[in-house]
Write a protein that holds these residues in place. Structure first.
Motif, PDB file in Angstrom:
ATOM      1  N   THR A 132      39.591  96.943 -43.462  1.00  0.00           N
ATOM      2  CA  THR A 132      38.799  98.052 -43.993  1.00  0.00           C
ATOM      3  C   THR A 132      37.323  97.699 -43.949  1.00  0.00           C
ATOM      4  N   LEU A 133      36.555  98.527 -43.260  1.00  0.00           N
ATOM      5  CA  LEU A 133      35.106  98.399 -43.221  1.00  0.00           C
ATOM      6  C   LEU A 133      34.522  99.397 -44.212  1.00  0.00           C
ATOM      7  N   ARG A 134      33.693  98.901 -45.148  1.00  0.00           N
ATOM      8  CA  ARG A 134      33.074  99.783 -46.129  1.00  0.00           C
ATOM      9  C   ARG A 134      31.563  99.610 -46.094  1.00  0.00           C
ATOM     10  N   ALA A 135      30.870 100.708 -46.368  1.00  0.00           N
ATOM     11  CA  ALA A 135      29.411 100.691 -46.460  1.00  0.00           C
ATOM     12  C   ALA A 135      28.991 101.366 -47.756  1.00  0.00           C
ATOM     13  N   GLU A 160      24.326 107.022 -55.433  1.00  0.00           N
ATOM     14  CA  GLU A 160      25.136 106.019 -54.747  1.00  0.00           C
ATOM     15  C   GLU A 160      26.115 106.701 -53.796  1.00  0.00           C
ATOM     16  N   VAL A 161      26.250 106.138 -52.611  1.00  0.00           N
ATOM     17  CA  VAL A 161      27.146 106.674 -51.589  1.00  0.00           C
ATOM     18  C   VAL A 161      28.004 105.533 -51.063  1.00  0.00           C
ATOM     19  N   SER A 162      29.283 105.826 -50.857  1.00  0.00           N
ATOM     20  CA  SER A 162      30.193 104.834 -50.274  1.00  0.00           C
ATOM     21  C   SER A 162      31.038 105.514 -49.213  1.00  0.00           C
ATOM     22  N   THR A 163      31.228 104.840 -48.107  1.00  0.00           N
ATOM     23  CA  THR A 163      32.054 105.378 -47.032  1.00  0.00           C
ATOM     24  C   THR A 163      32.868 104.251 -46.410  1.00  0.00           C
ATOM     25  N   GLY A 164      33.986 104.602 -45.778  1.00  0.00           N
ATOM     26  CA  GLY A 164      34.855 103.573 -45.227  1.00  0.00           C
ATOM     27  C   GLY A 164      35.453 103.965 -43.897  1.00  0.00           C
ATOM     28  N   LEU A 165      35.947 102.958 -43.187  1.00  0.00           N
ATOM     29  CA  LEU A 165      36.599 103.165 -41.897  1.00  0.00           C
ATOM     30  C   LEU A 165      37.736 102.160 -41.749  1.00  0.00           C
ATOM     31  N   PRO A 166      38.966 102.616 -41.549  1.00  0.00           N
ATOM     32  CA  PRO A 166      40.052 101.676 -41.274  1.00  0.00           C
ATOM     33  C   PRO A 166      39.912 101.104 -39.871  1.00  0.00           C
ATOM     34  N   ILE A 167      40.137  99.817 -39.730  1.00  0.00           N
ATOM     35  CA  ILE A 167      40.022  99.146 -38.431  1.00  0.00           C
ATOM     36  C   ILE A 167      41.369  98.520 -38.092  1.00  0.00           C
ATOM     37  N   PRO A 168      42.034  99.011 -37.055  1.00  0.00           N
ATOM     38  CA  PRO A 168      43.327  98.423 -36.687  1.00  0.00           C
ATOM     39  C   PRO A 168      43.139  97.111 -35.931  1.00  0.00           C
ATOM     40  N   VAL A 169      43.951  96.135 -36.263  1.00  0.00           N
ATOM     41  CA  VAL A 169      43.986  94.863 -35.543  1.00  0.00           C
ATOM     42  C   VAL A 169      45.441  94.597 -35.168  1.00  0.00           C
ATOM     43  N   HIS A 170      45.673  94.256 -33.919  1.00  0.00           N
ATOM     44  CA  HIS A 170      47.031  93.981 -33.456  1.00  0.00           C
ATOM     45  C   HIS A 170      47.238  92.482 -33.318  1.00  0.00           C
ATOM     46  N   VAL A 171      48.233  91.973 -34.021  1.00  0.00           N
ATOM     47  CA  VAL A 171      48.673  90.603 -33.771  1.00  0.00           C
ATOM     48  C   VAL A 171      49.664  90.674 -32.620  1.00  0.00           C
ATOM     49  N   VAL A 172      49.399  89.932 -31.560  1.00  0.00           N
ATOM     50  CA  VAL A 172      50.146  90.080 -30.318  1.00  0.00           C
ATOM     51  C   VAL A 172      50.722  88.739 -29.876  1.00  0.00           C
ATOM     52  N   VAL A 173      51.655  88.835 -28.951  1.00  0.00           N
ATOM     53  CA  VAL A 173      52.234  87.659 -28.300  1.00  0.00           C
ATOM     54  C   VAL A 173      52.004  87.820 -26.807  1.00  0.00           C
ATOM     55  N   ALA A 174      51.463  86.803 -26.173  1.00  0.00           N
ATOM     56  CA  ALA A 174      51.219  86.882 -24.732  1.00  0.00           C
ATOM     57  C   ALA A 174      52.540  87.042 -23.993  1.00  0.00           C
ATOM     58  N   PRO A 175      52.586  87.913 -22.951  1.00  0.00           N
ATOM     59  CA  PRO A 175      53.835  88.080 -22.205  1.00  0.00           C
ATOM     60  C   PRO A 175      54.231  86.792 -21.501  1.00  0.00           C
ATOM     61  N   PRO A 176      55.529  86.555 -21.331  1.00  0.00           N
ATOM     62  CA  PRO A 176      55.966  85.312 -20.682  1.00  0.00           C
ATOM     63  C   PRO A 176      55.607  85.285 -19.197  1.00  0.00           C
ATOM     64  N   THR A 177      55.582  84.092 -18.656  1.00  0.00           N
ATOM     65  CA  THR A 177      55.316  83.913 -17.231  1.00  0.00           C
ATOM     66  C   THR A 177      56.503  84.407 -16.415  1.00  0.00           C
ATOM     67  N   GLY A 178      56.197  85.010 -15.265  1.00  0.00           N
ATOM     68  CA  GLY A 178      57.245  85.517 -14.386  1.00  0.00           C
ATOM     69  C   GLY A 178      57.427  87.005 -14.555  1.00  0.00           C
ATOM     70  N   ALA A 179      58.574  87.516 -14.089  1.00  0.00           N
ATOM     71  CA  ALA A 179      58.886  88.946 -14.178  1.00  0.00           C
ATOM     72  C   ALA A 179      59.693  89.208 -15.447  1.00  0.00           C
ATOM     73  N   THR A 180      59.248  90.203 -16.236  1.00  0.00           N
ATOM     74  CA  THR A 180      59.922  90.552 -17.482  1.00  0.00           C
ATOM     75  C   THR A 180      60.059  92.062 -17.564  1.00  0.00           C
ATOM     76  N   TYR A 181      61.260  92.522 -17.919  1.00  0.00           N
ATOM     77  CA  TYR A 181      61.463  93.961 -18.072  1.00  0.00           C
ATOM     78  C   TYR A 181      60.620  94.496 -19.233  1.00  0.00           C
ATOM     79  N   ALA A 182      60.035  95.665 -19.033  1.00  0.00           N
ATOM     80  CA  ALA A 182      59.215  96.286 -20.075  1.00  0.00           C
ATOM     81  C   ALA A 182      60.018  96.541 -21.344  1.00  0.00           C
ATOM     82  N   SER A 183      61.291  96.879 -21.190  1.00  0.00           N
ATOM     83  CA  SER A 183      62.111  97.170 -22.371  1.00  0.00           C
ATOM     84  C   SER A 183      62.428  95.927 -23.184  1.00  0.00           C
TER      85      SER A 183
END
Length: 688
Positions: free
Chosen positions: A515-518, A527-550
């Motif tokens: 959450t970003l707030r100002a 007094e004024v306050s405003t906010g913005l949600p900021i999405p962050v994705h925790v990811v795993v790198a795809p494996p080496t080689g060919a991998t099915y999307a599913s």
């Protein structure tokens, strides 16, 4: 229902018994709806008439508001007298009546399958033991109005086939008026090939005749799904007309319907409204952010607002969305203008609606799955030159001033809805501040990702004592590497800040929200306050080689009908009800089953070089379906098949995705609506 996928529920195309009747009569189905992209622009004369002509009978001078049971109950036993009365009670007790909701409408399945010996309609005594008139009297006692449903055919649209009004228009209209009906939804099934204009005009005349004998005018809702372009001929027939097939409770369905309805703005006006179907808000298939977009878009399009959820089960958030009077006021504005699209590049929509007070409502709508900055100006909205303007956020219920810029970073699938007006007191409001975000960050567990933000002053007055802060979920570490405060932020200036964000070592892959707030003070010290949600994705790198999307986790998946399925076709509307992916008679064990419009996004992190698949319309759709397949590497389209039909052979595709952080698999409807558009990404795989 015009989606073939809903075979087990209400089917809006003519099928089963209806098809047999048509075949016996040697008749054919009406032509399918023309795609929005191919619709000719309205003539100047037609557009001018739609702008200025008021309803001659004074009905529906603003879009009808109320309730219809279909989206939440279909034909289930819970649709009954107790439910209908309960909805009327809730309209009063929850403030919805005071907010403008008027009609409590019954959809299909209220009647017995057969007329009586005199050819009259008979209410189902199990559902409505006291009859329809008693229910109407109860609803009227609450200061509300009642609507009812039938079809311009021999049977209604439900597969059980309740009596339709074709050939019984005068009798049925009189019966409705005698019962105290205020609103008729007139559907399009089992129509025996009779010309649509003829069928709908016949009922118009019957309703007028019944009104003359009873003194009860009935709002007339034409529901022929846009197949015969009623916006071109129905302004003197009914007060509203459906422009699309049925909506379903999904982002893809809502989005595709909005896109069909938006180009028809010139045809709407007091007493004659484009109807993109009922609201799904509260039914559970979308997020609250998506439901706010749904409600915002319907309001800026001056669409009828018919609640489609069972209010007896609705949560506080649903009531908050449906009861937002600032947004409702946009829909009900007496000028009666439907909003027009000013821009839509890259899924960043600016939709402006002229208002009776000379101001504008403007929807900044983000179609994409990432936060987007969307901007316009007061001049572009058509407002006169001024030193400053009043800018009211209709979801935050806050007033600010702007020097002319109208901008926001809009969350994925979100909508910021403003009311902008020239106001001599503009400087008395605090300056509008715009929070901006650089690229949405991706990070692996235990690693650090950079985040860049900025706070801009859009106002015509300075902001003072400015401070920004970024916070994360428990266990996340956030530190800054640049200033987070400013004594004063003049008009047009920005405070840019760089951050380092570290995910916990044990963070599971998925989406998280920072959450970003100002905070700042206006020139007058407020007094004024405003906010913005900021999405962050925790990811795993795809494996080496060919991998099915599913076999890989996706970042995001949206579908036009039902969910995206792994290793099966879409099947029907429910999750997990698909079949083996089958193209040209060959089954494929691996892949993705989708229904256009659809997007499936994967994190590739710059590790992958190629994506391959065999694509086409799944064999389960028979001879129906048109789908185009695209592959996007980051923001660039790297592959497009063009439109494929079931008659086309499956196509083997290879796309270069070298260095891309994300890859999106996109299917579109081929430009002819989404009916039966089941697409397969068979054998879909990444090489990394």
């Amino acid at each position: 229902m015009r989606h073939r996928s809903l075979r087990t529920a209400r089917h809006r195309v003519i099928g089963g018994l209806a098809a047999a009747l048509l075949g016996t009569a040697g008749l054919t189905l009406p032509a399918a709806a023309q795609p929005a992209a191919a619709r000719p622009a309205p003539s100047e004369q037609t557009a001018r008439a739609a702008e200025t002509t008021l309803s001659g009978d004074g009905l529906a001078l603003t879009p009808p508001m109320g309730f219809n049971n279909w989206n939440s109950t279909h034909c289930r036993a819970e649709f009954n007298e107790a439910m209908v009365k309960g909805i009327a009670d809730l309209f009063v007790s929850k403030g919805l009546k005071d907010a403008g909701y008027t009609y409590v409408n019954l959809d299909d399945c209220w009647a017995l399958p057969q007329r009586d010996a005199n050819g009259k309609l008979v209410a189902d005594s199990a559902r409505f033991p006291n009859g329809i008139k008693a229910v109407a009297d109860y609803i009227h006692s609450k200061g509300l109005k009642i609507g009812i449903y039938t079809s311009a055919g021999t049977k209604t649209c439900n597969t059980a086939g309740f009596p339709g009004a074709l050939g019984h228009e005068r009798s049925d209209a009189q019966q409705f008026a005698d019962w105290g009906i205020d609103y008729l939804k007139y559907d399009n099934c089992n129509n025996q090939g009779v010309d649509a204009k003829q069928r709908y005009r016949t009922m118009r005349d019957a309703l007028k005749a019944a009104s003359e004998t009873t003194g009860r005018p009935i709002v007339y809702s034409i529901c022929e799904w846009g197949q015969n372009k009623p916006w071109e001929w129905a302004a003197d027939v009914g007060q509203l007309w459906r422009t699309t097939g049925d909506i379903s409770d999904s982002w893809g369905s809502m989005l595709s319907i909005a896109k069909e309805n938006l180009p028809l703005a010139p045809y709407a006006g007091p007493g004659h409204w484009n109807d993109p179907d009922m609201l799904e808000v509260g039914n559970g298939g979308m997020t609250d952010t998506e439901y706010r977009s749904h409600f915002s878009l319907w309001s800026v399009m001056a669409a009828p607002l018919l609640i489609g959820t069972d209010l007896r089960k609705a949560d506080a958030s649903t009531y908050q969305i449906l009861g937002n009077r600032d947004v409702i006021a946009v829909d009900q504005d007496p000028l009666g203008k439907q909003g027009t699209v000013l821009s839509s590049e890259g899924g960043r929509w600016v939709i402006s609606k002229e208002l009776a007070d000379g101001g504008r409502a403007v929807a900044l709508f983000n179609e994409t799955d990432q936060p987007q900055r969307i901007a316009t100006t007061a001049a572009r909205l058509g407002l006169p030159p001024a030193d400053g303007y009043r800018l009211r956020d209709l979801w935050q219920h806050q007033d600010h001033n702007t020097a002319g810029s109208v901008a926001a970073t809009v969350p994925a699938h979100g909508t910021v809805l403003y009311r902008v007006s020239a106001d001599k007191r503009w400087a008395s409001y605090p300056p509008a501040a715009e929070l901006r975000l650089g690229a949405s960050p991706f990070t692996e567990a235990g690693t650090t990702a950079p985040v860049e933000t900025a706070l801009g002053n859009l106002g015509g007055t300075p902001a003072h004592q400015v401070r920004v802060r970024l916070t994360g979920p428990d266990g996340w570490r956030v530190r800054t590497t640049s200033p987070t405060q400013a004594a004063t932020l003049p008009t047009g200036s920005r405070l840019a800040t760089r951050w380092q964000v570290t995910a916990p070592q044990d963070a599971t892959p998925g989406a998280y929200e920072l959450t970003l707030r100002a905070d700042y003070r206006s020139a007058r010290g407020g007094e004024v306050s405003t906010g913005l949600p900021i999405p962050v994705h925790v990811v795993v790198a795809p494996p080496t080689g060919a991998t099915y999307a599913s076999d890989l986790p996706w970042l995001n998946a949206v579908n036009g009908w039902g969910p995206v399925e792994k290793d099966t076709s879409v099947g029907e509307n429910a999750a997990g009800d698909g079949h083996p992916l089958t193209l040209d008679g060959t089954a494929h064990a691996k892949g993705l089953g989708v229904h256009a419009p659809s997007e499936v996004t994967y994190y590739t992190g710059g590790h992958c070089t190629a994506f391959t698949a065999k694509v086409g319309v799944d064999d389960e759709e028979g001879t129906a379906g048109t789908v185009a397949f695209e592959v996007w590497a980051d923001g660039a389209k790297v592959l497009s098949t063009g439109t494929l039909t079931n008659a086309d052979p499956a196509k083997t595709v290879t796309a270069a995705v070298d260095g891309a952080t994300t890859v999106r698999l996109v299917t579109t409807d081929g430009g002819d609506d989404i009916t039966s558009d089941h697409g397969d990404w068979a054998d879909a795989a990444f090489t990394c």
